[in-house]
Design a protein around this motif. Structure first.
Motif, short mmCIF file in Angstrom:
data_model
loop_
_atom_site.label_atom_id
_atom_site.label_comp_id
_atom_site.label_asym_id
_atom_site.label_seq_id
_atom_site.Cartn_x
_atom_site.Cartn_y
_atom_site.Cartn_z
N ASN A 42 -9.55 -6.55 12.22
CA ASN A 42 -10.33 -5.53 12.93
C ASN A 42 -9.85 -5.31 14.36
O ASN A 42 -10.63 -4.92 15.23
N LYS A 43 -8.55 -5.50 14.57
CA LYS A 43 -7.95 -5.33 15.89
C LYS A 43 -6.85 -4.27 15.81
O LYS A 43 -5.87 -4.46 15.10
N PRO A 44 -6.99 -3.16 16.54
CA PRO A 44 -5.97 -2.10 16.48
C PRO A 44 -4.57 -2.58 16.81
O PRO A 44 -3.59 -2.15 16.18
N ASP A 45 -4.43 -3.49 17.79
CA ASP A 45 -3.09 -3.96 18.15
C ASP A 45 -2.48 -4.79 17.04
O ASP A 45 -1.27 -4.70 16.77
N VAL A 46 -3.30 -5.58 16.35
CA VAL A 46 -2.81 -6.37 15.23
C VAL A 46 -2.41 -5.45 14.08
O VAL A 46 -1.33 -5.60 13.48
N GLY A 47 -3.27 -4.48 13.77
CA GLY A 47 -2.97 -3.55 12.68
C GLY A 47 -1.70 -2.75 12.92
O GLY A 47 -0.86 -2.61 12.02
N SER A 48 -1.54 -2.23 14.13
CA SER A 48 -0.35 -1.42 14.42
C SER A 48 0.91 -2.28 14.43
O SER A 48 1.98 -1.83 14.00
N ALA A 49 0.81 -3.53 14.88
CA ALA A 49 1.97 -4.43 14.88
C ALA A 49 2.41 -4.76 13.46
O ALA A 49 3.61 -4.80 13.15
N ILE A 50 1.44 -4.99 12.57
CA ILE A 50 1.77 -5.26 11.17
C ILE A 50 2.44 -4.04 10.54
O ILE A 50 3.47 -4.15 9.86
N ALA A 51 1.86 -2.87 10.77
CA ALA A 51 2.44 -1.64 10.20
C ALA A 51 3.86 -1.42 10.71
O ALA A 51 4.76 -1.05 9.95
N ALA A 89 15.72 2.94 -11.52
CA ALA A 89 16.86 2.29 -10.89
C ALA A 89 16.75 2.32 -9.36
O ALA A 89 17.44 1.60 -8.67
N ALA A 90 15.88 3.18 -8.87
CA ALA A 90 15.72 3.32 -7.43
C ALA A 90 14.95 2.13 -6.86
O ALA A 90 14.34 1.35 -7.58
N ARG A 91 14.96 2.03 -5.51
CA ARG A 91 14.18 0.99 -4.85
C ARG A 91 12.71 1.17 -5.16
O ARG A 91 12.19 2.29 -5.17
N PRO A 92 11.98 0.06 -5.43
CA PRO A 92 10.56 0.19 -5.73
C PRO A 92 9.78 0.85 -4.59
O PRO A 92 10.12 0.69 -3.41
N LEU A 93 8.76 1.59 -4.95
CA LEU A 93 7.78 2.06 -3.98
C LEU A 93 7.05 0.83 -3.44
O LEU A 93 6.49 0.06 -4.21
N LYS A 94 7.06 0.65 -2.14
CA LYS A 94 6.43 -0.54 -1.55
C LYS A 94 5.18 -0.12 -0.80
O LYS A 94 5.23 0.65 0.16
N ILE A 95 4.05 -0.64 -1.26
CA ILE A 95 2.74 -0.32 -0.71
C ILE A 95 2.22 -1.52 0.08
O ILE A 95 2.18 -2.64 -0.43
N GLY A 96 1.80 -1.27 1.32
CA GLY A 96 1.17 -2.30 2.12
C GLY A 96 -0.32 -2.02 2.24
O GLY A 96 -0.72 -0.96 2.71
N ILE A 97 -1.14 -2.96 1.78
CA ILE A 97 -2.60 -2.81 1.85
C ILE A 97 -3.08 -3.56 3.09
O ILE A 97 -2.91 -4.78 3.20
N LEU A 98 -3.66 -2.82 4.01
CA LEU A 98 -4.03 -3.39 5.31
C LEU A 98 -5.52 -3.22 5.51
O LEU A 98 -6.03 -2.10 5.61
N ASN A 99 -6.23 -4.35 5.56
CA ASN A 99 -7.68 -4.30 5.74
C ASN A 99 -8.19 -5.62 6.29
O ASN A 99 -7.42 -6.48 6.70
N ASP A 100 -9.50 -5.77 6.28
CA ASP A 100 -10.17 -6.99 6.74
C ASP A 100 -10.26 -7.93 5.54
O ASP A 100 -11.00 -7.67 4.59
#
Length: 408
Positions: free
Chosen positions: A82-91, A30-41
């Motif tokens: 493969n860009k740290p700024d892009v990855g951190s912004a998405i996260a 009944a709880a909110r689903p566990l939400k997983i974000g897969i971040l890669n190239d």
């Protein structure tokens, strides 16, 4: 979404249907689903080595364990370019406005380090399978991070020691010029020197390099008997191909420090014949790995077999869901990671293990040797086992890591 359908890169909702379960499990659902974000190239030099395959592997774990554990799961994915700024912004966006609880995979250690910093700031969870640099459980460790599949210490030390003891006494490195490559070179060099070898030089190249000719010529002119390739994915393939075109491998041994099964179709067994690799997973090792691999291949858009990092996504997702089932939520990243550390790991791909206090997941590593084309009997039959490295020998000891929150 079933395992036989291609994963949607934007969103997949799994495990939320009403189920005839025990009351405690029903409450968890009944709880909110566990939400997983897969971040890669998803589109460049590492796309075949993690990419959509990491989504496939995660989905298989959800299919296998979401219902039985009572943990509904939602999966989203994105390309960090493969860009740290892009990855951190998405996260940051995922954590702030899209209810993502956990970011996983994170190949490209520079991106991984940027995302871990965001996870720590927001008290969310980060899990590395494609991530490599051993600093992530050393000086850059975080209470919000688990490093699952491999690291540069395990690969560099395992191969550096084995190949030096086998006669590779002088080394030259061709290295990807970012955190992962530098750390891989440093760990391998230390192992070479500890085994009585010497380092005669190195050269560094930008990520996603097409022309390796100048780097290969420097390695050729170095006179080293072993050329360590501290790069990965498409860069590693291009480097090996051009080294063969220049005839480097006729007089010098090539050591692909992160060569794995996913590299072989592009290169061919005739090119990698006799190469030694270090890995925590090989698809054809036993019945459990073969069963997973066949399901993975059927679901993968390119019908590829899984590598160790794909296997790590499956195993880490299973263990993550066990932790979330136990604490009934994933809002507190440190609590999730502490619970993952408290539960012994046990899955069909890596077997039994533990997650150490610094976040390092421990399991055996293996040395495999590439088969000759004549010895390969069926598709993807590329490697044969040479040796098993015990977890305590494969990974850096806790007292030498320098993790700030680990008490001496």
């Amino acid at each position: 979404m079933g395992a036989k359908k291609r994963p949607n890169r934007r969103q997949v909702l799994v495990g939320g249907a009403a189920l005839a379960l025990a009351p405690g499990v029903a409450r968890a659902q009944a709880a909110r689903p566990l939400k997983i974000g897969i971040l890669n190239d998803m589109s460049s030099v590492y796309a075949d080595y993690q990419g959509v395959g990491s989504v496939v592997a995660t989905q298989l774990a959800v299919d296998d364990f979401s219902k039985t554990l009572g943990v509904p799961v939602e999966i989203v994915s994105a390309d960090h370019q493969n860009k740290p700024d892009v990855g951190s912004a998405i996260a940051r966006r995922w954590f702030d406005s899209e209810n993502v609880d956990v970011v996983m995979d994170l190949p490209n250690s520079a991106v991984a380090l940027a995302v871990i910093a965001v996870a720590q700031e927001k008290n969310k969870t980060a899990i590395g399978s494609g991530a490599g640099s051993s600093v992530m459980t050393g000086p850059k460790c975080s209470r919000n991070f688990v490093h699952w599949t491999y690291d540069t210490y395990a690969l560099g030390t395992g191969l550096g020691k084995a190949l030096t003891e086998a006669g590779g006494k002088s080394w030259f490195f061709i290295t990807a010029d970012y955190a992962f490559g530098k750390d891989l070179e440093a760990n391998c060099a230390a192992a070479v020197q500890a085994a009585g070898g010497k380092i005669v030089g190195s050269v560094r190249h930008p990520l996603n390099t097409a022309d390796f000719s100048s780097f290969v010529l420097q390695a050729q002119n170095s006179g080293a008997d072993t050329v360590g390739l501290a790069n990965a994915g498409g860069d590693l393939n291009n480097c090996i191909k051009q080294a063969h075109e220049f005839g480097l491998s006729e007089k010098q041994r090539l050591a692909g420090l992160i060569l794995n099964i996913t590299n072989v179709p592009s290169l061919g067994l005739d090119v990698v014949d006799g190469a030694t690799i270090c890995t925590g997973f090989y698809w054809d090792a036993n019945e459990g790995t073969r069963a997973f691999a066949k399901r993975f291949q059927a679901a993968h858009p390119k019908k590829m077999m899984p590598n160790d990092m794909h296997a790590g996504m499956y195993a880490a997702t299973e263990h993550l869901m066990k932790a979330v089932a136990q604490i009934k939520g994933a809002d507190d990243g440190v609590k999730v990671v502490d619970t993952m550390k408290a539960i012994p790991t046990d899955d069909p791909l890596f077997g039994k293990g533990i997650i150490r206090v610094d976040g390092r997941k421990l399991h055996p590593m293996y040395l495999y040797k590439a088969k000759t084309p004549a010895d390969s009997k069926y598709d993807w039959d590329y490697f044969q086992l040479v040796a098993t490295i015990k977890p305590e020998d494969a990974f850096r000891s806790l007292d030498k890591g320098g993790c700030p929150f680990v008490k001496a």
